[in-house]
Design a protein around this motif. Structure first.
Motif, short mmCIF file in Angstrom:
data_model
loop_
_atom_site.label_atom_id
_atom_site.label_comp_id
_atom_site.label_asym_id
_atom_site.label_seq_id
_atom_site.Cartn_x
_atom_site.Cartn_y
_atom_site.Cartn_z
N GLU A 194 0.67 6.54 -6.57
CA GLU A 194 -0.14 6.78 -7.75
C GLU A 194 -0.84 8.14 -7.67
O GLU A 194 -1.45 8.48 -6.66
CB GLU A 194 -1.19 5.68 -7.94
N GLU B 18 2.11 -0.42 -11.16
CA GLU B 18 1.44 -1.67 -10.82
C GLU B 18 2.22 -2.30 -9.67
O GLU B 18 3.45 -2.39 -9.71
CB GLU B 18 1.42 -2.61 -12.01
N VAL B 19 1.51 -2.72 -8.64
CA VAL B 19 2.11 -3.35 -7.48
C VAL B 19 1.48 -4.73 -7.34
O VAL B 19 0.26 -4.85 -7.23
CB VAL B 19 1.87 -2.52 -6.19
N GLN C 12 0.82 -1.21 0.00
CA GLN C 12 0.00 0.00 0.00
C GLN C 12 0.86 1.26 0.00
O GLN C 12 0.51 2.25 -0.65
CB GLN C 12 -0.96 0.01 1.20
N ARG D 91 1.64 1.64 -3.59
CA ARG D 91 0.45 2.06 -4.35
C ARG D 91 0.11 3.53 -4.11
O ARG D 91 -0.41 4.21 -5.00
CB ARG D 91 -0.76 1.21 -3.96
#
Length: 95
Positions: free
Chosen positions: A29, A39-40, A23, A26
């Motif tokens: 972004e 992209e994770v 997270q 992420r």
């Protein structure tokens, strides 16, 4: 286009720790202009040679990748990863 891939093996490989760190990645972004896509992925095999998290990012140019590397949001992620990761490997290529 430059694709930047990093694989992370974490010190704490519990599902909660892996998700928390994913997270953090992420959360970049939409906060770094040069970051065209992110992209994770979290490993699902959990084999001996597996890494826990894969990060794939794309940039318009090498200059954009370099700007991302020093961006304050990315620097905060680097701080987190310095304490969370056991090891990492990366690859950067033109796509």
């Amino acid at each position: 286009m430059i694709t930047h891939i990093v694989l992370f093996k974490l010190k704490d490989r519990s599902p909660e720790s892996v998700e928390r760190t994913a997270q953090v990645l992420r959360d970049m972004e939409g906060k770094i202009e040069e970051l065209l896509s992110i992209e994770v992925g979290i490993d699902v095999l959990h084999s001996e040679r597996s890494y826990d998290i894969a990060l794939t990012t794309r940039f318009a140019s090498m200059e954009a990748l370099q700007a991302y590397q020093v961006h304050p949001v990315h620097q905060k992620v680097i701080e987190h990863m310095a304490t969370a990761r056991e090891s990492s490997v990366s690859a950067d290529y033109e796509s």
